[in-house]
Design a protein around this motif. Sequence first.
Motif, mmCIF file in Angstrom:
data_model
loop_
_atom_site.group_PDB
_atom_site.id
_atom_site.type_symbol
_atom_site.label_atom_id
_atom_site.label_comp_id
_atom_site.label_asym_id
_atom_site.label_seq_id
_atom_site.Cartn_x
_atom_site.Cartn_y
_atom_site.Cartn_z
ATOM 1 N N GLY A 1 27.579 9.395 -87.953
ATOM 2 C CA GLY A 1 26.184 9.148 -87.574
ATOM 3 C C GLY A 1 25.658 10.213 -86.632
ATOM 4 O O GLY A 1 24.530 10.691 -86.784
ATOM 5 N N LEU A 2 26.483 10.615 -85.660
ATOM 6 C CA LEU A 2 26.066 11.647 -84.715
ATOM 7 C C LEU A 2 25.836 12.974 -85.429
ATOM 8 O O LEU A 2 24.862 13.687 -85.145
ATOM 9 C CB LEU A 2 27.127 11.812 -83.630
ATOM 10 N N THR A 3 26.724 13.312 -86.360
ATOM 11 C CA THR A 3 26.571 14.574 -87.087
ATOM 12 C C THR A 3 25.306 14.565 -87.928
ATOM 13 O O THR A 3 24.585 15.573 -87.994
ATOM 14 C CB THR A 3 27.801 14.829 -87.976
ATOM 15 N N ALA A 4 25.015 13.438 -88.569
ATOM 16 C CA ALA A 4 23.769 13.328 -89.339
ATOM 17 C C ALA A 4 22.559 13.493 -88.420
ATOM 18 O O ALA A 4 21.566 14.135 -88.782
ATOM 19 C CB ALA A 4 23.711 11.983 -90.059
ATOM 20 N N TYR A 5 22.636 12.929 -87.216
ATOM 21 C CA TYR A 5 21.554 13.102 -86.228
ATOM 22 C C TYR A 5 21.383 14.576 -85.881
ATOM 23 O O TYR A 5 20.258 15.092 -85.854
ATOM 24 C CB TYR A 5 21.875 12.291 -84.978
ATOM 25 N N ASP B 1 17.107 9.237 -90.381
ATOM 26 C CA ASP B 1 17.139 7.946 -91.074
ATOM 27 C C ASP B 1 18.538 7.666 -91.605
ATOM 28 O O ASP B 1 19.013 6.525 -91.568
ATOM 29 C CB ASP B 1 16.116 7.926 -92.215
ATOM 30 N N THR B 2 19.199 8.704 -92.104
ATOM 31 C CA THR B 2 20.577 8.545 -92.561
ATOM 32 C C THR B 2 21.488 8.174 -91.397
ATOM 33 O O THR B 2 22.363 7.302 -91.528
ATOM 34 C CB THR B 2 21.081 9.846 -93.218
ATOM 35 N N ARG C 1 20.731 6.553 -88.708
ATOM 36 C CA ARG C 1 20.507 5.149 -88.340
ATOM 37 C C ARG C 1 21.146 4.207 -89.352
ATOM 38 O O ARG C 1 21.662 3.152 -88.980
ATOM 39 C CB ARG C 1 19.011 4.868 -88.223
ATOM 40 N N SER C 2 21.115 4.573 -90.625
ATOM 41 C CA SER C 2 21.722 3.701 -91.634
ATOM 42 C C SER C 2 23.245 3.673 -91.480
ATOM 43 O O SER C 2 23.878 2.635 -91.709
ATOM 44 C CB SER C 2 21.337 4.165 -93.044
ATOM 45 N N ILE C 3 23.836 4.798 -91.087
ATOM 46 C CA ILE C 3 25.290 4.859 -90.915
ATOM 47 C C ILE C 3 25.743 3.930 -89.790
ATOM 48 O O ILE C 3 26.771 3.248 -89.903
ATOM 49 C CB ILE C 3 25.743 6.308 -90.632
ATOM 50 N N VAL C 4 24.982 3.876 -88.704
ATOM 51 C CA VAL C 4 25.403 3.079 -87.543
ATOM 52 C C VAL C 4 24.762 1.694 -87.512
ATOM 53 O O VAL C 4 24.964 0.941 -86.558
ATOM 54 C CB VAL C 4 25.100 3.825 -86.219
ATOM 55 N N ASP C 5 24.019 1.347 -88.546
ATOM 56 C CA ASP C 5 23.334 0.054 -88.586
ATOM 57 C C ASP C 5 24.350 -1.092 -88.678
ATOM 58 O O ASP C 5 25.230 -1.083 -89.536
ATOM 59 C CB ASP C 5 22.383 0.009 -89.785
ATOM 60 N N ILE C 6 24.233 -2.081 -87.807
ATOM 61 C CA ILE C 6 25.168 -3.214 -87.794
ATOM 62 C C ILE C 6 24.441 -4.531 -88.008
ATOM 63 O O ILE C 6 24.949 -5.591 -87.643
ATOM 64 C CB ILE C 6 25.957 -3.252 -86.466
ATOM 65 N N THR C 7 23.281 -4.469 -88.635
ATOM 66 C CA THR C 7 22.465 -5.666 -88.817
ATOM 67 C C THR C 7 23.232 -6.787 -89.501
ATOM 68 O O THR C 7 23.102 -7.960 -89.144
ATOM 69 C CB THR C 7 21.209 -5.328 -89.642
ATOM 70 N N THR C 8 24.033 -6.450 -90.503
ATOM 71 C CA THR C 8 24.755 -7.475 -91.264
ATOM 72 C C THR C 8 26.207 -7.604 -90.831
ATOM 73 O O THR C 8 27.001 -8.230 -91.529
ATOM 74 C CB THR C 8 24.708 -7.135 -92.769
ATOM 75 N N GLU C 9 26.561 -7.033 -89.689
ATOM 76 C CA GLU C 9 27.951 -7.044 -89.234
ATOM 77 C C GLU C 9 28.062 -7.686 -87.854
ATOM 78 O O GLU C 9 27.063 -7.846 -87.152
ATOM 79 C CB GLU C 9 28.500 -5.612 -89.181
ATOM 80 N N SER C 10 29.294 -8.022 -87.490
ATOM 81 C CA SER C 10 29.566 -8.589 -86.160
ATOM 82 C C SER C 10 30.720 -7.827 -85.521
ATOM 83 O O SER C 10 31.851 -8.325 -85.428
ATOM 84 C CB SER C 10 29.906 -10.076 -86.275
#
Length: 657
Positions: free
Chosen positions: A318-322, A328-329, A331-340
């Motif tokens: 995610g950091l490298t994509a940033y 946007d990529t 943010r999608s890599i580090v997105d945890i909306t559906t995870e715990s």
Amino acid sequence: DGYLFRHALLSEAVYDDLLPGERVRLHRAYVDALCRADIPGTNAELARHARAAHDLETAIRASVAAGDDAASVAGPDEAAQHYEVALELLAERGPVDPGSDDRTGVDVIELTAKTSEAVIAAGKPHRAVDLVADQLRQLPAGAPDDDRARLMLALATAALVSETDVSALDTTTTALDLVPADTQSPLRAELLSVHARANAMHGRYDAAVKAAQKALDAADGLRLTRVASDAATTLARLEEHAGSPEAAKRGLEKAIGQAHADGDIATELRARHNLATIHFEAADLDQARLIFQASAKRAQDVSRPWAPFGLEGRVLAGLTAYIQGEWDTARSIVDITTESPPAYAEAMLRAVEVEVAAGRGDRTGLDLMPRIRLWWERDAMIGFLSGGAGIDLHGDHGDLERAVTTHDDLVDVVTRMWEDDLFRARTRLSALLIGQLANAITRSPSSDHPALVAHGDHLADIAEAAFSLEMPGGQPVGPEGVAWRERAHAERARLHWLAGIDPPAEHELVTRWQTAVDAMQRFGHVFELARSRTRLGAVLRAVGEPAQARSALDLARDSAHRLGAEPLLAEMRGLGPVSGGRRRRPTRLDQELTPREREILAVVAQGRSNAEIARQLFISAKTVSVHVSNILAKLGAGGRTEAAAMARREGLLPDDS
């Protein structure tokens, strides 16, 4: 042969209605039936009934077996829970008297090591350190040396993958003294392998190579494939520190294949992480990101997404994509909306999210900061990611005091953790804060300027000292470090120029910023390259190079628009007219005003004072006053407001002025 309940609540009602003795007798009956295999069941069920029947020995054995079952199907969270229950029951039972029969057959040291491994794989390395350290403290003074050394091995292994005050190197050094050096044993081979990693972490590369080679030799002789893979991975990584990055890559690729074939997930993930890091440090960001993502996917595939190096793979992907400008990529890599995820993993991933928020000027990033801040003391990387973002979030919203506080707080935290106030990340942190100090000059009274400049000078000196720290193996600093060092120099020059205090010569200012742009371009940081180009453009305009300024600003604006970097776009708008947009027909004002006068008129139209215009355009207030007087005379305007209105009427000003 039994009962079925239409609803779980009916089962609970019947169970609650049982008398205490009945309840225990029924659980004991289940234990007997499960032990005789009269009814199908799992070790986890046996452990539950045995605990309720107060049969501690059976409960201990079954809990360990249930943990092994979970570990065999890649369930580290569940395995850790069962193992911890077993340790708790063992503590409740107390030590077994010498000579008495321990019918559990459980090796507490081995169980502790397995528990630590499962807890680490579940993404809670700090808990693993605490758990093993507690068991080590409870070990009787007269315990066998091998038992103490085994616990120390587990402790050092956990300490290597977490920020802790436990020294892995001190721990392995002490443990090796407890194991005879004149005999080869699996324990000594494992200790040597972990000892090699601990030495490498402390920059003791010669000692690391010797320990790793000894571990590899012992592992080969004893056919310890996992120890061999771990030692080989360490040796391959050390090739880079010896100045042979290509040899290191080849060695790590071989280690990845061997660990994968052996089913050694922990070593495989570590080798992948090391390989990706070598590419990242050489600014080969495409390849680094590819390997980081592959590492994260491998961890996900084996149900260990939060394990060390698997989690880091996702965070760094995610950091490298940033850095590559694919926000946007990222943010999608580090997105945890559906995870715990565990709290530690969540903080790591949220830190990357805050980086994107800072670049876009999204204040929701500030809402995330307090929870992330709680983890700074546990992992410096979380602090470096979110702390740098916090400096920009506060500074770009005009709160310099909070930007300074964020910087100082992070430095204090890391200084306490590492017992050293000088570390490499200070080059980047200092450069970011000097940039915010320079921005604050344009909105600060002149009486504040000496203090701002003095603060910037102090930070610039620290940035240079941090950059000059000796690199491992005497290697040169990589592209990232060079980029931030040049940026710190350029920001310092800009700060002095804007404040009018010992300002650098024009050619020096231009050279500083051009060097910063070139260095950031070599690193490949899209946003920071655009920010550097914006400030280079401002300098070029100030020294009378409009064509070059337009070129730099056009490139910066294109990147900023694509990224949605609103703070940077606002900075560019503050510079006055910019190229681009629809073409307009020449007017009388175009003929009467010089390019510099049209530029100043555009800033006048924004309601800026002469002093503000001077700081914004890198010129003196006296020069601005002369230009404004000439503009009013040429236009026949009675004042600044009328001149701005005339310019707008004839289409001289850009749409956003």
